[in-house]
Design a protein around this motif. Structure first.
Motif, PDB file in Angstrom:
ATOM      1  N   TYR A 146      -8.757  -2.867  -4.039  1.00  0.00           N
ATOM      2  CA  TYR A 146      -9.096  -3.550  -2.799  1.00  0.00           C
ATOM      3  C   TYR A 146      -7.890  -3.589  -1.875  1.00  0.00           C
ATOM      4  CZ  TYR A 146     -12.937  -5.090  -5.671  1.00  0.00           C
ATOM      5  OH  TYR A 146     -14.021  -5.098  -6.505  1.00  0.00           O
ATOM      6  N   TYR A 147      -8.159  -3.326  -0.597  1.00  0.00           N
ATOM      7  CA  TYR A 147      -7.122  -3.509   0.411  1.00  0.00           C
ATOM      8  C   TYR A 147      -6.989  -4.992   0.698  1.00  0.00           C
ATOM      9  CZ  TYR A 147      -7.179   1.485   1.273  1.00  0.00           C
ATOM     10  OH  TYR A 147      -7.088   2.836   1.130  1.00  0.00           O
ATOM     11  N   LEU A 148      -5.762  -5.446   0.718  1.00  0.00           N
ATOM     12  CA  LEU A 148      -5.459  -6.836   1.042  1.00  0.00           C
ATOM     13  C   LEU A 148      -4.737  -6.874   2.379  1.00  0.00           C
ATOM     14  CD1 LEU A 148      -4.023  -7.972  -2.418  1.00  0.00           C
ATOM     15  CD2 LEU A 148      -6.394  -8.136  -1.618  1.00  0.00           C
ATOM     16  N   GLU A 149      -4.581  -8.049   2.913  1.00  0.00           N
ATOM     17  CA  GLU A 149      -3.830  -8.207   4.166  1.00  0.00           C
ATOM     18  C   GLU A 149      -2.376  -7.784   3.966  1.00  0.00           C
ATOM     19  OE1 GLU A 149      -4.472 -12.362   4.533  1.00  0.00           O
ATOM     20  OE2 GLU A 149      -6.402 -12.122   5.530  1.00  0.00           O
ATOM     21  N   ARG A 150      -1.747  -7.368   4.983  1.00  0.00           N
ATOM     22  CA  ARG A 150      -0.310  -7.088   5.148  1.00  0.00           C
ATOM     23  C   ARG A 150       0.151  -5.663   5.213  1.00  0.00           C
ATOM     24  NH1 ARG A 150       2.551 -10.507   0.990  1.00  0.00           N
ATOM     25  NH2 ARG A 150       0.998 -12.074   0.995  1.00  0.00           N
ATOM     26  N   PRO A 151      -0.227  -4.580   5.067  1.00  0.00           N
ATOM     27  CA  PRO A 151      -1.256  -4.088   4.159  1.00  0.00           C
ATOM     28  C   PRO A 151      -0.739  -4.012   2.733  1.00  0.00           C
ATOM     29  CG  PRO A 151      -0.307  -2.252   5.302  1.00  0.00           C
ATOM     30  CD  PRO A 151       0.367  -3.494   5.830  1.00  0.00           C
TER      31      PRO A 151
ATOM     32  N   ARG B 163     -15.587 -10.810   0.198  1.00  0.00           N
ATOM     33  CA  ARG B 163     -15.203 -12.195  -0.118  1.00  0.00           C
ATOM     34  C   ARG B 163     -16.403 -13.034  -0.549  1.00  0.00           C
ATOM     35  NH1 ARG B 163     -12.373 -12.400   5.447  1.00  0.00           N
ATOM     36  NH2 ARG B 163     -10.614 -11.027   5.048  1.00  0.00           N
TER      37      ARG B 163
ATOM     38  N   LYS C  82       0.829  -1.201   0.000  1.00  0.00           N
ATOM     39  CA  LYS C  82       0.000   0.000   0.000  1.00  0.00           C
ATOM     40  C   LYS C  82       0.868   1.257   0.000  1.00  0.00           C
ATOM     41  CE  LYS C  82      -3.852   2.406   0.667  1.00  0.00           C
ATOM     42  NZ  LYS C  82      -3.452   3.739   0.333  1.00  0.00           N
TER      43      LYS C  82
ATOM     44  N   ARG D  47      -7.775 -12.849   0.526  1.00  0.00           N
ATOM     45  CA  ARG D  47      -6.885 -11.862   1.161  1.00  0.00           C
ATOM     46  C   ARG D  47      -7.550 -10.500   1.352  1.00  0.00           C
ATOM     47  NH1 ARG D  47      -1.592 -11.652  -2.249  1.00  0.00           N
ATOM     48  NH2 ARG D  47      -1.159 -10.022  -0.723  1.00  0.00           N
TER      49      ARG D  47
ATOM     50  N   MET E 238      -9.340  -7.453   2.856  1.00  0.00           N
ATOM     51  CA  MET E 238      -9.476  -7.005   4.241  1.00  0.00           C
ATOM     52  C   MET E 238     -10.943  -7.007   4.672  1.00  0.00           C
ATOM     53  SD  MET E 238      -6.540  -6.346   5.683  1.00  0.00           S
ATOM     54  CE  MET E 238      -6.806  -5.136   6.952  1.00  0.00           C
ATOM     55  N   CYS E 239     -11.827  -6.675   3.775  1.00  0.00           N
ATOM     56  CA  CYS E 239     -13.257  -6.598   4.086  1.00  0.00           C
ATOM     57  C   CYS E 239     -13.906  -7.956   3.826  1.00  0.00           C
ATOM     58  CB  CYS E 239     -13.922  -5.517   3.235  1.00  0.00           C
ATOM     59  SG  CYS E 239     -15.698  -5.393   3.495  1.00  0.00           S
TER      60      CYS E 239
END
Length: 159
Positions: free
Chosen positions: A130-135, A104, A16, A97, A99-100
């Motif tokens: 889209y925001y994914l994990e980790r960020p 999914r 990000k 993955r 975030m929201c």
């Protein structure tokens, strides 16, 4: 030979913090800084002018994907439905993955792909993020291309 409308797909995923480098996501102004500008302004203009055309970052304006190297095109489709299938497959691939949690949902993902198909059908573009994990951040785009339309401001990278 007449070339018909088609659609190019683009995908970018990365940190990000890199996505947030907005100066590299917009093309340089068509006019360079005027004579006498501060050295840092001139240096920044030169950096953006050199980096934007080759930088893998998603542009702020979806149509500007067409300014990027042909190698960044992930696929090209004449049929909007085929382009939407590619988009749906990418969404399904990255959905675990997201975030929201609501994003999914399979029904939600199907609705996004159907909406993209409809938009492409009338010649519109699609840009999703889209925001994914980790960020991390995922950017997906489908750009409608009209090779025979001389009024288009950006050239098509080809079918």
């Amino acid at each position: 030979m007449r070339q018909y409308r088609h659609h190019h797909g683009y995908l970018w995923v990365g940190p990000k913090s890199r996505f947030d480098q907005e100066a590299l996501r917009r093309p340089p102004h068509p006019d360079p800084p005027p004579l006498g500008s501060r050295p840092e302004v001139i240096a920044r203009y030169r950096e953006v002018a050199a980096e934007f055309p080759t930088c893998d970052l998603p542009p702020l304006e979806t149509r500007n994907w067409l300014r990027k190297p042909r190698a960044q095109v992930c696929g090209t489709w004449a049929d909007p439905a085929e382009a939407a299938v590619w988009l749906g497959e990418r969404l399904a691939e990255y959905a675990p993955r997201f975030m929201c949690g609501a994003q999914r949902d399979v029904r939600w993902l199907s609705g996004v792909a159907a909406s993209a198909e409809a938009r492409l059908g009338w010649g519109g573009d699609v840009s999703l993020g889209y925001y994914l994990e980790r960020p991390a951040f995922l950017s997906l785009a489908l750009v409608s291309c009209f090779p025979d339309d001389q009024s288009q401001p950006l050239p098509c990278p080809g079918p």
